[in-house]
Design a protein around this motif. Structure first.
Motif, PDB file in Angstrom:
ATOM      1  N   PRO A 194       6.930  41.489 137.639  1.00 16.17           N
ATOM      2  CA  PRO A 194       7.081  42.484 138.701  1.00 16.17           C
ATOM      3  C   PRO A 194       8.469  43.133 138.734  1.00 16.17           C
ATOM      4  N   MET A 195       9.201  43.051 137.637  1.00  9.34           N
ATOM      5  CA  MET A 195      10.543  43.624 137.608  1.00  9.34           C
ATOM      6  C   MET A 195      10.497  45.137 137.761  1.00  9.34           C
ATOM      7  N   ARG A 196      11.298  45.675 138.638  1.00  7.04           N
ATOM      8  CA  ARG A 196      11.381  47.121 138.829  1.00  7.04           C
ATOM      9  C   ARG A 196      12.783  47.568 138.452  1.00  7.04           C
ATOM     10  N   LEU A 197      12.873  48.660 137.741  1.00  8.25           N
ATOM     11  CA  LEU A 197      14.185  49.148 137.352  1.00  8.25           C
ATOM     12  C   LEU A 197      15.025  49.553 138.553  1.00  8.25           C
ATOM     13  N   THR A 198      14.380  49.753 139.696  1.00  7.29           N
ATOM     14  CA  THR A 198      15.164  50.065 140.884  1.00  7.29           C
ATOM     15  C   THR A 198      16.078  48.910 141.268  1.00  7.29           C
ATOM     16  N   ALA A 199      15.781  47.702 140.780  1.00  5.04           N
ATOM     17  CA  ALA A 199      16.644  46.555 141.060  1.00  5.04           C
ATOM     18  C   ALA A 199      18.003  46.722 140.390  1.00  5.04           C
ATOM     19  N   LEU A 200      18.079  47.647 139.440  1.00  7.25           N
ATOM     20  CA  LEU A 200      19.325  47.859 138.706  1.00  7.25           C
ATOM     21  C   LEU A 200      20.220  48.902 139.359  1.00  7.25           C
ATOM     22  N   ALA A 201      19.770  49.488 140.453  1.00  3.38           N
ATOM     23  CA  ALA A 201      20.496  50.610 141.049  1.00  3.38           C
ATOM     24  C   ALA A 201      21.956  50.273 141.355  1.00  3.38           C
ATOM     25  N   ASP A 202      22.221  49.042 141.764  1.00  6.42           N
ATOM     26  CA  ASP A 202      23.587  48.653 142.103  1.00  6.42           C
ATOM     27  C   ASP A 202      24.383  48.202 140.881  1.00  6.42           C
ATOM     28  N   LEU A 203      23.677  47.896 139.789  1.00  3.46           N
ATOM     29  CA  LEU A 203      24.354  47.332 138.625  1.00  3.46           C
ATOM     30  C   LEU A 203      24.685  48.385 137.569  1.00  3.46           C
ATOM     31  N   LEU A 204      23.769  49.298 137.304  1.00  5.24           N
ATOM     32  CA  LEU A 204      23.982  50.289 136.249  1.00  5.24           C
ATOM     33  C   LEU A 204      25.256  51.119 136.423  1.00  5.24           C
ATOM     34  N   PRO A 205      25.611  51.545 137.645  1.00 10.95           N
ATOM     35  CA  PRO A 205      26.838  52.341 137.784  1.00 10.95           C
ATOM     36  C   PRO A 205      28.103  51.556 137.429  1.00 10.95           C
ATOM     37  N   ARG A 206      28.004  50.240 137.391  1.00  8.56           N
ATOM     38  CA  ARG A 206      29.172  49.415 137.076  1.00  8.56           C
ATOM     39  C   ARG A 206      29.371  49.243 135.569  1.00  8.56           C
ATOM     40  N   LEU A 207      28.378  49.633 134.767  1.00  6.36           N
ATOM     41  CA  LEU A 207      28.461  49.426 133.330  1.00  6.36           C
ATOM     42  C   LEU A 207      29.394  50.443 132.675  1.00  6.36           C
ATOM     43  N   HIS A 208      30.383  49.937 131.963  1.00  4.33           N
ATOM     44  CA  HIS A 208      31.284  50.793 131.175  1.00  4.33           C
ATOM     45  C   HIS A 208      30.941  50.522 129.715  1.00  4.33           C
ATOM     46  N   TRP A 209      30.086  51.374 129.152  1.00  4.61           N
ATOM     47  CA  TRP A 209      29.527  51.132 127.829  1.00  4.61           C
ATOM     48  C   TRP A 209      30.559  51.340 126.728  1.00  4.61           C
ATOM     49  N   THR A 210      30.463  50.533 125.686  1.00  9.25           N
ATOM     50  CA  THR A 210      31.245  50.775 124.475  1.00  9.25           C
ATOM     51  C   THR A 210      30.804  52.118 123.901  1.00  9.25           C
ATOM     52  N   PRO A 211      31.731  52.997 123.540  1.00  6.62           N
ATOM     53  CA  PRO A 211      31.338  54.320 123.020  1.00  6.62           C
ATOM     54  C   PRO A 211      30.555  54.189 121.710  1.00  6.62           C
ATOM     55  N   PRO A 212      29.551  55.021 121.513  1.00  4.11           N
ATOM     56  CA  PRO A 212      28.821  55.022 120.239  1.00  4.11           C
ATOM     57  C   PRO A 212      29.797  55.190 119.075  1.00  4.11           C
ATOM     58  N   GLY A 213      29.584  54.432 118.026  1.00  2.00           N
ATOM     59  CA  GLY A 213      30.492  54.439 116.886  1.00  2.00           C
ATOM     60  C   GLY A 213      31.512  53.328 116.966  1.00  2.00           C
ATOM     61  N   ASN A 214      31.732  52.766 118.156  1.00  2.00           N
ATOM     62  CA  ASN A 214      32.728  51.704 118.331  1.00  2.00           C
ATOM     63  C   ASN A 214      32.112  50.305 118.380  1.00  2.00           C
ATOM     64  N   TRP A 215      30.789  50.211 118.376  1.00  2.00           N
ATOM     65  CA  TRP A 215      30.179  48.883 118.436  1.00  2.00           C
ATOM     66  C   TRP A 215      30.478  48.118 117.157  1.00  2.00           C
ATOM     67  N   HIS A 216      30.809  46.847 117.308  1.00  2.00           N
ATOM     68  CA  HIS A 216      31.167  46.000 116.179  1.00  2.00           C
ATOM     69  C   HIS A 216      30.953  44.549 116.598  1.00  2.00           C
ATOM     70  N   LEU A 217      31.151  43.639 115.674  1.00  2.00           N
ATOM     71  CA  LEU A 217      31.078  42.223 115.988  1.00  2.00           C
ATOM     72  C   LEU A 217      32.453  41.618 115.720  1.00  2.00           C
ATOM     73  N   THR A 218      33.123  41.186 116.765  1.00  2.00           N
ATOM     74  CA  THR A 218      34.477  40.641 116.648  1.00  2.00           C
ATOM     75  C   THR A 218      34.437  39.213 116.115  1.00  2.00           C
ATOM     76  N   LEU A 219      35.261  38.954 115.109  1.00  2.00           N
ATOM     77  CA  LEU A 219      35.414  37.594 114.588  1.00  2.00           C
ATOM     78  C   LEU A 219      36.635  36.906 115.195  1.00  2.00           C
TER      79      LEU A 219
END
Length: 271
Positions: free
Chosen positions: A73-98
């Motif tokens: 029963p998960m609704r994406l509306t449950a994310l309304a308070d969380l999504l605005p807090r996400l500061h995404w890594t810019p495309p092209g910058n994703w990597h795996l840190t060792l």
């Protein structure tokens, strides 16, 4: 990984010697460095599409109800308070840190690169895994994506990196290595009566809602992870596996809201 794809991890230059794209950058001061694995353009593009689809679906859910391909029963509306807090890594910058090294005196970057060149490793076969958050309990600070294949090999390579750098004065990490790529960092939720946050990039804004209850925060976190994992497992085309054939020593510089990653040394796999 830079803000553009010319110097980003997804398309790092194949150079075995220490290099610099900024004149004089390696002759004074300290250099913020990390060692990691570049991810191919196919992964960079799929991650960007995943981010965009998640936000678009949540916006749709605000007016039309639950998105059918997300598990009930998960609704994406449950994310309304969380999504605005996400500061995404810019495309092209994703990597795996060792290994994150922090500030390294510029003259010592050659030594670090030399130590890394002593490490022999085979190409790594990676397959995308499931999403998770750090910390696992409480208010999440980091959203990440794990590996379904290649995690033991990445951990072994990280151990080799640590061992190679010990003679240079870099103490080994004091916690177990968990291979993952950082999708986004989460801004701290505003406490009741706390200060308002600055508007996020893009000019939306207002301030984020007051800090949610523990139960609501858990629901939002679980909804976010379920939404991401569903989009990966039910994608129209399978997420491509990838072969990583190099390890990179990167420098990181501020770049007006998105860090610029420049390869200082590219260490190819052997075999």
């Amino acid at each position: 990984m830079s803000g553009n794809r010319r110097t980003g991890p997804g398309k790092a230059h194949h150079r075995a010697s220490l290099v610099s794209d900024t004149p004089g950058a390696q002759t004074q001061g300290t250099v913020r460095c990390f060692v990691g694995l570049p991810l191919p353009p196919q992964w960079q593009d799929r991650l960007a599409a995943l981010r965009d689809d998640l936000h678009a679906a949540c916006a749709t859910a605000d007016t039309t109800g639950p998105v059918t391909r997300d598990p009930a029963p998960m609704r994406l509306t449950a994310l309304a308070d969380l999504l605005p807090r996400l500061h995404w890594t810019p495309p092209g910058n994703w990597h795996l840190t060792l290994r994150f090294l922090g500030g390294v005196p510029a003259p010592r970057c050659d030594e670090v690169a030399g130590a890394l060149r002593t490490i022999s490793f085979a190409p790594l076969q990676l397959a995308v895994g499931k999403a998770g958050v750090f910390p696992a309990r409480g208010d999440p600070r980091v959203l990440w994506l794990g590996l379904a294949q290649g995690a033991p090999e990445c951990a072994a390579l990280a151990t080799a990196v640590n061992a190679a750098l010990v003679p240079l004065g870099f103490a080994p990490e004091d916690r177990p290595f968990a291979p993952h790529l950082t999708l986004a960092r989460l801004r701290e939720a505003r406490r009741e009566g706390g200060q308002r946050h600055a508007a996020p990039p893009g000019g939306e804004s207002a301030s984020p809602p007051a800090r949610p209850s523990s139960h609501a925060a858990t629901d939002a976190r679980d909804a976010l992870l379920a939404a991401i994992n569903t989009r990966i497992s039910r994608a129209a085309s399978p997420w491509p596996d990838c072969t990583v054939r190099e390890m990179v020593l990167w420098r990181s510089d501020p770049g007006g809201g998105r860090p610029v990653y420049t390869p200082l040394a590219v260490l190819p796999a052997r075999g």
